[in-house]
Design a protein around this motif. Structure first.
Motif, PDB file in Angstrom:
ATOM      1  N   ARG A 137       0.837  -1.205   0.000  1.00 44.12           N
ATOM      2  CA  ARG A 137       0.000   0.000   0.000  1.00 44.12           C
ATOM      3  C   ARG A 137       0.872   1.256   0.000  1.00 44.12           C
ATOM      4  O   ARG A 137       0.584   2.223  -0.710  1.00 44.12           O
ATOM      5  CB  ARG A 137      -0.925  -0.007   1.216  1.00 44.12           C
ATOM      6  N   GLU A 138       1.945   1.255   0.787  1.00 44.70           N
ATOM      7  CA  GLU A 138       2.834   2.410   0.815  1.00 44.70           C
ATOM      8  C   GLU A 138       3.482   2.645  -0.547  1.00 44.70           C
ATOM      9  O   GLU A 138       3.546   3.785  -1.030  1.00 44.70           O
ATOM     10  CB  GLU A 138       3.923   2.202   1.871  1.00 44.70           C
ATOM     11  N   VAL A 139       3.974   1.575  -1.170  1.00 45.36           N
ATOM     12  CA  VAL A 139       4.609   1.700  -2.482  1.00 45.36           C
ATOM     13  C   VAL A 139       3.604   2.193  -3.520  1.00 45.36           C
ATOM     14  O   VAL A 139       3.898   3.079  -4.335  1.00 45.36           O
ATOM     15  CB  VAL A 139       5.216   0.348  -2.916  1.00 45.36           C
ATOM     16  N   TYR A 140       2.397   1.627  -3.484  1.00 40.23           N
ATOM     17  CA  TYR A 140       1.348   2.022  -4.429  1.00 40.23           C
ATOM     18  C   TYR A 140       0.988   3.493  -4.269  1.00 40.23           C
ATOM     19  O   TYR A 140       0.846   4.230  -5.258  1.00 40.23           O
ATOM     20  CB  TYR A 140       0.122   1.141  -4.235  1.00 40.23           C
ATOM     21  N   GLU A 141       0.820   3.958  -3.044  1.00 42.85           N
ATOM     22  CA  GLU A 141       0.407   5.345  -2.823  1.00 42.85           C
ATOM     23  C   GLU A 141       1.477   6.327  -3.277  1.00 42.85           C
ATOM     24  O   GLU A 141       1.159   7.440  -3.724  1.00 42.85           O
ATOM     25  CB  GLU A 141       0.059   5.547  -1.348  1.00 42.85           C
ATOM     26  N   LYS A 142       2.736   5.958  -3.183  1.00 46.37           N
ATOM     27  CA  LYS A 142       3.793   6.810  -3.722  1.00 46.37           C
ATOM     28  C   LYS A 142       3.634   6.962  -5.235  1.00 46.37           C
ATOM     29  O   LYS A 142       3.812   8.052  -5.787  1.00 46.37           O
ATOM     30  CB  LYS A 142       5.167   6.218  -3.403  1.00 46.37           C
ATOM     31  N   GLN A 143       3.303   5.884  -5.904  1.00 43.21           N
ATOM     32  CA  GLN A 143       3.094   5.950  -7.351  1.00 43.21           C
ATOM     33  C   GLN A 143       1.894   6.834  -7.678  1.00 43.21           C
ATOM     34  O   GLN A 143       1.930   7.637  -8.621  1.00 43.21           O
ATOM     35  CB  GLN A 143       2.878   4.545  -7.914  1.00 43.21           C
ATOM     36  N   GLN A 144       0.832   6.699  -6.904  1.00 43.70           N
ATOM     37  CA  GLN A 144      -0.371   7.490  -7.158  1.00 43.70           C
ATOM     38  C   GLN A 144      -0.085   8.977  -6.995  1.00 43.70           C
ATOM     39  O   GLN A 144      -0.476   9.794  -7.839  1.00 43.70           O
ATOM     40  CB  GLN A 144      -1.483   7.052  -6.198  1.00 43.70           C
ATOM     41  N   LEU A 145       0.607   9.345  -5.931  1.00 39.90           N
ATOM     42  CA  LEU A 145       0.931  10.747  -5.702  1.00 39.90           C
ATOM     43  C   LEU A 145       1.906  11.272  -6.748  1.00 39.90           C
ATOM     44  O   LEU A 145       1.814  12.421  -7.183  1.00 39.90           O
ATOM     45  CB  LEU A 145       1.518  10.929  -4.300  1.00 39.90           C
ATOM     46  N   ALA A 146       2.855  10.439  -7.176  1.00 40.45           N
ATOM     47  CA  ALA A 146       3.800  10.856  -8.205  1.00 40.45           C
ATOM     48  C   ALA A 146       3.094  11.132  -9.526  1.00 40.45           C
ATOM     49  O   ALA A 146       3.562  11.951 -10.328  1.00 40.45           O
ATOM     50  CB  ALA A 146       4.876   9.792  -8.405  1.00 40.45           C
ATOM     51  N   ALA A 147       1.963  10.466  -9.766  1.00 40.85           N
ATOM     52  CA  ALA A 147       1.185  10.702 -10.977  1.00 40.85           C
ATOM     53  C   ALA A 147       0.288  11.928 -10.850  1.00 40.85           C
ATOM     54  O   ALA A 147      -0.411  12.282 -11.804  1.00 40.85           O
ATOM     55  CB  ALA A 147       0.336   9.475 -11.299  1.00 40.85           C
ATOM     56  N   THR A 247      -0.406   8.387 -23.681  1.00 38.57           N
ATOM     57  CA  THR A 247      -0.143   7.197 -22.880  1.00 38.57           C
ATOM     58  C   THR A 247      -1.139   7.131 -21.732  1.00 38.57           C
ATOM     59  O   THR A 247      -1.248   8.076 -20.934  1.00 38.57           O
ATOM     60  CB  THR A 247       1.286   7.201 -22.309  1.00 38.57           C
ATOM     61  N   VAL A 248      -1.860   6.031 -21.655  1.00 32.57           N
ATOM     62  CA  VAL A 248      -2.802   5.792 -20.565  1.00 32.57           C
ATOM     63  C   VAL A 248      -2.228   4.685 -19.686  1.00 32.57           C
ATOM     64  O   VAL A 248      -1.870   3.610 -20.178  1.00 32.57           O
ATOM     65  CB  VAL A 248      -4.184   5.386 -21.098  1.00 32.57           C
ATOM     66  N   SER A 249      -2.135   4.979 -18.392  1.00 37.94           N
ATOM     67  CA  SER A 249      -1.645   3.992 -17.426  1.00 37.94           C
ATOM     68  C   SER A 249      -2.730   3.689 -16.411  1.00 37.94           C
ATOM     69  O   SER A 249      -3.357   4.608 -15.869  1.00 37.94           O
ATOM     70  CB  SER A 249      -0.399   4.517 -16.692  1.00 37.94           C
ATOM     71  N   VAL A 250      -2.954   2.409 -16.179  1.00 33.58           N
ATOM     72  CA  VAL A 250      -3.868   1.968 -15.130  1.00 33.58           C
ATOM     73  C   VAL A 250      -3.037   1.166 -14.132  1.00 33.58           C
ATOM     74  O   VAL A 250      -2.378   0.191 -14.499  1.00 33.58           O
ATOM     75  CB  VAL A 250      -5.011   1.102 -15.679  1.00 33.58           C
ATOM     76  N   VAL A 251      -3.049   1.609 -12.879  1.00 37.69           N
ATOM     77  CA  VAL A 251      -2.269   0.958 -11.826  1.00 37.69           C
ATOM     78  C   VAL A 251      -3.236   0.524 -10.730  1.00 37.69           C
ATOM     79  O   VAL A 251      -4.068   1.319 -10.278  1.00 37.69           O
ATOM     80  CB  VAL A 251      -1.211   1.917 -11.239  1.00 37.69           C
ATOM     81  N   PHE A 252      -3.149  -0.733 -10.324  1.00 36.90           N
ATOM     82  CA  PHE A 252      -3.998  -1.184  -9.233  1.00 36.90           C
ATOM     83  C   PHE A 252      -3.224  -2.109  -8.306  1.00 36.90           C
ATOM     84  O   PHE A 252      -2.215  -2.718  -8.686  1.00 36.90           O
ATOM     85  CB  PHE A 252      -5.272  -1.874  -9.747  1.00 36.90           C
ATOM     86  N   THR A 254      -3.684  -5.285  -5.430  1.00 37.05           N
ATOM     87  CA  THR A 254      -4.507  -6.286  -4.773  1.00 37.05           C
ATOM     88  C   THR A 254      -3.602  -7.014  -3.792  1.00 37.05           C
ATOM     89  O   THR A 254      -2.607  -7.637  -4.192  1.00 37.05           O
ATOM     90  CB  THR A 254      -5.153  -7.251  -5.783  1.00 37.05           C
ATOM     91  N   SER A 255      -3.890  -6.869  -2.519  1.00 28.93           N
ATOM     92  CA  SER A 255      -3.048  -7.386  -1.444  1.00 28.93           C
ATOM     93  C   SER A 255      -1.622  -6.879  -1.619  1.00 28.93           C
ATOM     94  O   SER A 255      -1.387  -5.674  -1.637  1.00 28.93           O
ATOM     95  CB  SER A 255      -3.106  -8.916  -1.403  1.00 28.93           C
ATOM     96  N   ASN A 256      -0.644  -7.786  -1.806  1.00 30.80           N
ATOM     97  CA  ASN A 256       0.756  -7.360  -1.892  1.00 30.80           C
ATOM     98  C   ASN A 256       1.294  -7.342  -3.324  1.00 30.80           C
ATOM     99  O   ASN A 256       2.513  -7.359  -3.528  1.00 30.80           O
ATOM    100  CB  ASN A 256       1.647  -8.272  -1.039  1.00 30.80           C
ATOM    101  N   VAL A 257       0.410  -7.297  -4.316  1.00 32.24           N
ATOM    102  CA  VAL A 257       0.832  -7.218  -5.710  1.00 32.24           C
ATOM    103  C   VAL A 257       0.319  -5.914  -6.329  1.00 32.24           C
ATOM    104  O   VAL A 257      -0.845  -5.554  -6.162  1.00 32.24           O
ATOM    105  CB  VAL A 257       0.336  -8.421  -6.531  1.00 32.24           C
ATOM    106  N   ILE A 258       1.219  -5.220  -7.032  1.00 34.23           N
ATOM    107  CA  ILE A 258       0.874  -3.985  -7.746  1.00 34.23           C
ATOM    108  C   ILE A 258       0.999  -4.257  -9.241  1.00 34.23           C
ATOM    109  O   ILE A 258       2.042  -4.737  -9.704  1.00 34.23           O
ATOM    110  CB  ILE A 258       1.803  -2.830  -7.339  1.00 34.23           C
TER     111      ILE A 258
END
Length: 296
Positions: A137-147, A247-252, A254-258
């Motif tokens: 979740r921490e790694v994912y949220e960094k990506q979301q904020l960077a976008a 370029t369209v990016s979709v990032v999701f 699920t548990s411990n996989v991004i």
């Protein structure tokens, strides 16, 4: 006289043997657990739950051929042998395929060129007090904020609950930060340590050679019903030529996989602009298929 000397010696030897046995028994009973039994001693720390996913699938085989035909229309005009090569894709170079896999495809046609890339990262927490899912979740949220996509209130609340005494994020695992940023359509050097849910001060995505779409309803945003959390980034840019590239990016997560799906189209004519809605629909459709594969 000799028997009496033997009689006096044996009790002494027996006493020494009893003392030795008693000492050994006491040492074995207290080994490794004495500190836990003393009042005020250290308490046992319960290890956080491991992630749901322990391995990853081979990336190039995860996208069905029918989907590749739709996303890469230029492949259909190639000779059969070249079609097979194009549909196989090019696997990403990673250090550990149990931790990260990816694949990329490319096809050119007289009308446009298309590129597709997927990336799957299995996050592992090496902190026994932090679960793999929380680390992801921490790694994912960094990506979301960077976008440039702000965190939702629910995400901010979850972050505060998970680490109430922490003002900054934990450093990202291994060598994944630059690849993750690239996968979300943002420069690898762009990062943020805040989890407040606020966008950068400019109110837009971080400064870069690209510009996000401003079409109402199609702007970069969070997505519902796609894993535990998901966001979409839509970037329109000029390449070295005058042609515009979207370029369209979709990032999701699920548990411990991004999972990241990145789909790019560049028309042959400089006057044409790739259709944002069409690219977003196709990228989201593929993301849902990858989600379903993870749930199988």
């Amino acid at each position: 006289m000799q028997p009496k000397a033997r009689h006096a010696y044996l009790p002494g030897l027996a006493a020494l043997l009893v003392a030795a046995v008693t000492g050994c028994s006491g040492g074995s009973q207290g080994g490794g657990s004495t500190s836990d039994s003393k009042p005020g001693g250290p308490t046992t720390v319960t290890a956080a739950q491991p992630g749901k996913y322990r391995t990853l699938r081979e990336a190039c085989g995860t996208v069905p051929r029918a989907v590749l035909k739709e996303l890469l229309p230029g492949v259909a005009s190639l000779p059969e042998a070249q079609q097979a090569k194009a549909y196989r894709g090019t696997p990403s170079v990673t250090y550990d395929t149990d931790r990260r896999v990816g694949c990329a495809w490319k096809a050119d046609s007289p009308d446009a060129s298309h590129q597709l890339a997927i990336d799957l990262e299995r996050v592992v927490s090496y902190d026994p007090t932090v679960s793999d899912a929380d680390r992801a979740r921490e790694v994912y949220e960094k990506q979301q904020l960077a976008a440039g996509v702000p965190l939702t209130d629910a995400q901010s609340d979850a972050s505060a609950t998970a680490s109430p005494d922490s003002d900054t994020d934990t450093a990202p695992d291994t060598d994944t930060s630059s690849e993750s940023a690239s996968a979300s359509g943002t420069p690898a050097s762009t990062s943020t340590s805040t989890k407040t849910g606020k966008t950068p001060q400019s109110g837009t995505a971080p400064a870069s050679p690209t510009a996000s779409t401003t079409t109402s309803g199609l702007e970069p945003r969070t997505l519902d019903s796609l894993g535990d959390a998901a966001f979409l980034n839509d970037v329109l840019a000029h390449s070295g030529s005058a042609a515009q590239r979207r370029t369209v990016s979709v990032v999701f997560r699920t548990s411990n996989v991004i999972v990241t799906v990145r789909y790019t189209e560049q028309p042959a004519r400089s006057s044409e602009v790739p259709d944002s809605a069409e690219l977003q629909d196709k990228a989201r459709s593929l993301a849902r298929k990858l989600r379903d594969q993870l749930n199988d």
